[in-house]
Design an enzyme around this catalytic site. Structure first.
Site, short mmCIF file in Angstrom:
data_model
loop_
_atom_site.label_atom_id
_atom_site.label_comp_id
_atom_site.label_asym_id
_atom_site.label_seq_id
_atom_site.Cartn_x
_atom_site.Cartn_y
_atom_site.Cartn_z
N GLU A 300 9.02 -47.80 -5.83
CA GLU A 300 9.00 -48.08 -4.39
C GLU A 300 7.88 -49.10 -4.15
O GLU A 300 6.75 -48.90 -4.60
CB GLU A 300 8.72 -46.82 -3.56
N ASN A 354 10.59 -50.50 2.07
CA ASN A 354 10.55 -49.90 3.42
C ASN A 354 10.83 -50.92 4.51
O ASN A 354 10.31 -52.03 4.48
CB ASN A 354 9.16 -49.30 3.68
N GLU A 386 14.66 -48.31 2.58
CA GLU A 386 14.25 -47.00 3.13
C GLU A 386 14.03 -47.14 4.63
O GLU A 386 13.27 -47.99 5.08
CB GLU A 386 12.96 -46.52 2.46
N ASP A 416 14.24 -42.09 4.99
CA ASP A 416 12.86 -41.78 4.56
C ASP A 416 12.25 -40.71 5.45
O ASP A 416 12.69 -40.51 6.58
CB ASP A 416 12.03 -43.08 4.68
N GLU A 473 9.16 -36.73 -2.30
CA GLU A 473 7.94 -37.53 -2.45
C GLU A 473 6.71 -36.65 -2.34
O GLU A 473 6.76 -35.55 -1.79
CB GLU A 473 7.92 -38.68 -1.44
P1 C2E Z 1 6.15 -43.91 2.89
O1 C2E Z 1 7.28 -44.87 2.90
O2 C2E Z 1 6.47 -42.49 3.17
O3 C2E Z 1 5.45 -44.08 1.49
C1 C2E Z 1 4.97 -43.03 0.73
C2 C2E Z 1 3.53 -42.84 0.97
O4 C2E Z 1 3.11 -41.66 0.32
C3 C2E Z 1 2.70 -43.98 0.35
O5 C2E Z 1 1.55 -44.13 1.15
C4 C2E Z 1 2.30 -43.36 -0.98
O6 C2E Z 1 1.16 -43.93 -1.54
C5 C2E Z 1 2.08 -41.94 -0.56
N1 C2E Z 1 2.21 -41.03 -1.70
C6 C2E Z 1 3.04 -41.15 -2.73
N2 C2E Z 1 2.89 -40.11 -3.57
C7 C2E Z 1 1.95 -39.31 -3.04
C8 C2E Z 1 1.35 -38.07 -3.45
O7 C2E Z 1 1.65 -37.49 -4.48
N3 C2E Z 1 0.42 -37.54 -2.62
C9 C2E Z 1 0.04 -38.16 -1.49
N4 C2E Z 1 -0.87 -37.58 -0.74
N5 C2E Z 1 0.58 -39.33 -1.07
C10 C2E Z 1 1.52 -39.89 -1.85
P2 C2E Z 1 1.05 -45.54 1.57
O8 C2E Z 1 1.21 -46.53 0.48
O9 C2E Z 1 -0.30 -45.34 2.15
O10 C2E Z 1 2.07 -45.96 2.66
C11 C2E Z 1 2.10 -45.28 3.86
C12 C2E Z 1 3.27 -45.70 4.67
O11 C2E Z 1 3.15 -47.05 5.07
C13 C2E Z 1 4.58 -45.65 3.94
O12 C2E Z 1 5.03 -44.34 3.95
C14 C2E Z 1 5.42 -46.58 4.73
O13 C2E Z 1 5.92 -45.92 5.87
C15 C2E Z 1 4.43 -47.60 5.17
N6 C2E Z 1 4.55 -48.77 4.32
C16 C2E Z 1 3.95 -49.07 3.16
N7 C2E Z 1 4.33 -50.26 2.70
C17 C2E Z 1 5.21 -50.76 3.61
C18 C2E Z 1 5.97 -51.97 3.70
O14 C2E Z 1 5.93 -52.88 2.85
N8 C2E Z 1 6.76 -52.11 4.81
C19 C2E Z 1 6.84 -51.14 5.74
N9 C2E Z 1 7.63 -51.35 6.78
N10 C2E Z 1 6.15 -49.99 5.68
C20 C2E Z 1 5.35 -49.80 4.62
CA CA Z 2 7.98 -41.17 3.11
CA CA Z 3 9.11 -45.01 1.92
#
Ligand code: C2E
Ligand code: CA
Ligand code: CA
Length: 519
Positions: A300, A354, A386, A416, A473
């Site tokens: 992802e 995403n 997603e 998602d 996830e």
């Molecule tokens: P999301 O799509 O639900 O992405 C999963 C989030 O959960 C990611 O946080 C990831 O680092 C985190 N995660 C994955 N495995 C674990 C785990 O085992 N434990 C915990 N505590 N967290 C875990 P991240 O990277 O901080 O991203 C947060 C949100 O920001 C994402 O949630 C998504 O909604 C958004 N995001 C990130 N990149 C993009 C992007 O390129 N475009 C868009 N539109 N949204 C993005």
């Molecule tokens: Ca998610």
């Molecule tokens: Ca996601």
């Protein structure tokens, strides 16, 4: 009359009258002399000359009188035209409300003056500025066209005016209104804000369709929150911004901390703009593991912004990008980079990407994505988009059409953060998904929370019965992993397998995983 006498035409009339009076006085004074002259010249028909002069004099007098009347009319017309132009410049043509310019010009001078009447106990004077912004107005405009939007704006302005009967209501443009009220107690200010929201959010019938919008209200008061109306108006705007960030139909009284938040936000916006321009935001990749085989099935892409050595949370900057309209540029930049990176991964691994709720309102979203796939050469079957539930609520028909376009192009679609929205099941029935991603909030404490475990079981059962794949996830612990393995869940994602990593590490991860599995 006073205006006329002070005007050029009035002055000219006075001058002509004065000259006529002088002539009259002269004639009376030198009457004998004049009569003598007339008699001595009468033999030579001089009286004819005098009659000619007399007639000419009368004619010029009549002409001057007409000219003066003409000038007076012209002056009145000019004044009317000026008043009309001024009204147009200071009023909104649709709602007929005074506009921002009128607020600047009139309110600043007039409302600052305190109403003093003889014997009146003035008491402490306050002026409260309420900034009102409609929630969901764009949707009405999109659905019913600009004509429908205009009807709604007129009705909303009528309702606000009905509440602020003896006060001032302005339309600052678009769906932004300002109401100014004097000497309200804090309790009444709050009540007024509530009434504004209540009144605006009642359904409006446009043609045969009942339509609804919400209202966010921010307010600030003179002199507590600023020393001039201009400053207080700015502060009420800041409070409005805070109210908006809390969701629909919220109201907020200005607090000094809000100003700091707004300043920080503006700074972040500038930095984000530069970071996007310089291509300093890049995709990191978090592994997605096939729980049945242990194989790596894809990554992802998660946006990462390294700002001066510190990573800013994507939740934070994606929200800013959404609000400022930078999201499309950022998305295209990241997706292009991710598609190129994906082609360097060993094997046809999937790329999950995403899409934010704001983007789902973009009619060109599918064609933008297809264009990037074409440019980079990544097979559409390797891409999975997603979408979160709140992305589907804004304009469900458009969302359904976009999802259809994705499917037609061979792109997979995942729902998602499943279970966190308020209508997850409704979304499953309405939209066609290939996969659901169970949100990490259910996973993080399910072993200690019986209720969460039951919800997870129900979600897995539901996806099986709908023939949908499931990704779980946020798997961090072995106990969680063991549970999802036993439940026959398809794909796992979480720190237990790996965090989001840069491209070079993702390639190493994929190679290591391959080697480990074949060994
Ligand atoms: P999301 O799509 O639900 O992405 C999963 C989030 O959960 C990611 O946080 C990831 O680092 C985190 N995660 C994955 N495995 C674990 C785990 O085992 N434990 C915990 N505590 N967290 C875990 P991240 O990277 O901080 O991203 C947060 C949100 O920001 C994402 O949630 C998504 O909604 C958004 N995001 C990130 N990149 C993009 C992007 O390129 N475009 C868009 N539109 N949204 C993005
Ligand atoms: Ca998610
Ligand atoms: Ca996601």
């Amino acid at each position: 009359m006073k205006d006329f006498l002070e005007s050029k035409a009035g002055r000219q009339l006075a001058q002509v009258t004065a000259v006529a009076l002088l002539l009259l006085v002269g004639c009376i004074t030198y009457e004998d002399l004049l009569l003598g002259l007339v008699q001595s010249f009468s033999a030579g028909k001089a009286h004819l000359i005098i009659i000619v002069f007399l007639v000419a004099g009368l004619a010029s007098f009549a002409y001057s009188a007409l000219r003066i009347l003409d000038m007076r009319n012209e002056m009145l017309n000019r004044r009317k035209a000026f008043d009309e132009a001024d009204h147009i410049a200071t009023h909104d043509h649709l709602t007929k409300l005074p506009n921002r310019y009128a607020f600047d010009r009139l309110v600043l001078s007039q409302l600052d003056e305190k109403p003093r009447q003889a014997g009146e106990d003035i008491g402490p004077q306050t002026v409260t500025v309420f900034s009102i912004d409609l929630d969901g107005f764009k949707k009405v405009n999109d659905l019913l066209g600009h004509q429908g939007g205009d009807v709604l704006l007129k009705e909303v302005s009528r309702r606000i005016c009905a509440l602020a009967e003896y006060e001032c209501v302005f339309r600052f443009g678009g769906d932004e209104f300002v109401a100014v009220a004097r000497n309200l107690s804090p309790e009444k200010e709050e009540l007024f804000a509530q009434l504004l929201i209540h009144s605006v959010s009642r359904p409006v019938r446009i043609g045969t369709l009942p339509t609804e919008v919400g209202a966010s209200v921010g307010y600030a008061r003179l002199p507590d929150h600023g020393s001039s109306l201009e400053e207080v108006c700015h502060r009420s705007d800041v409070a409005l911004y805070e109210a908006k960030s809390r969701g629909h139909n919220q109201y907020c009284l200005f607090q000094p901390e809000m100003q700091e938040k707004v300043s920080e936000r503006a700074k972040l916006e500038g930095q984000l703009r530069r970071a996007i321009d310089d291509g300093r935001i890049e995709p990191f990749y978090q592994p997605l593991i096939n729980l049945r085989t242990g194989d790596l099935c894809g990554f992802e892409a998660l946006a990462r912004w390294n700002k001066d050595g510190v990573f800013v949370s994507p939740q934070h900057f994606i929200a800013v990008a959404e609000e400022t309209g930078l999201i499309t540029t950022l998305f295209e930049q990241l997706l292009t980079k991710a598609c190129r990176d994906a082609q360097l991964w060993p094997g046809p691994l999937s790329l999950s990407f995403n899409v934010s709720p704001v983007q789902m309102e973009d009619r060109l979203l599918a064609s933008r994505i297809l264009h990037i796939l074409q440019q980079t050469g990544l097979a559409s079957s390797r891409l999975e988009i997603e979408i979160t539930e709140n992305a589907l609520i804004g304009d469900p028909d458009l969302a359904a059409a976009t999802i259809e376009q994705f499917h037609a192009a061979g792109i997979q679609v995942a729902l998602d953060d499943f279970g966190t929205g308020y209508s997850s099941l409704a979304q499953l029935a309405r939209f066609k998904f290939d996969k659901i991603k169970i949100d990490k909030s259910f996973v993080s404490n399910f072993t200690h929370n019986d209720k969460n475990a039951k919800i997870i079981d129900a979600m897995l059962g539901l996806s099986r019965s709908l023939n949908l794949k499931t990704t779980v996830e946020g798997i961090e612990e072995n106990a969680q992993l063991a549970y999802f393995l036993s439940q026959g869940c398809d794909i796992g994602q979480g720190y237990i397998f790996g965090k989001a990593m840069p491209q070079s590490e993702a390639i190493d991860f994929a190679n290591d995983r391959r080697r480990a599995l074949s060994a």
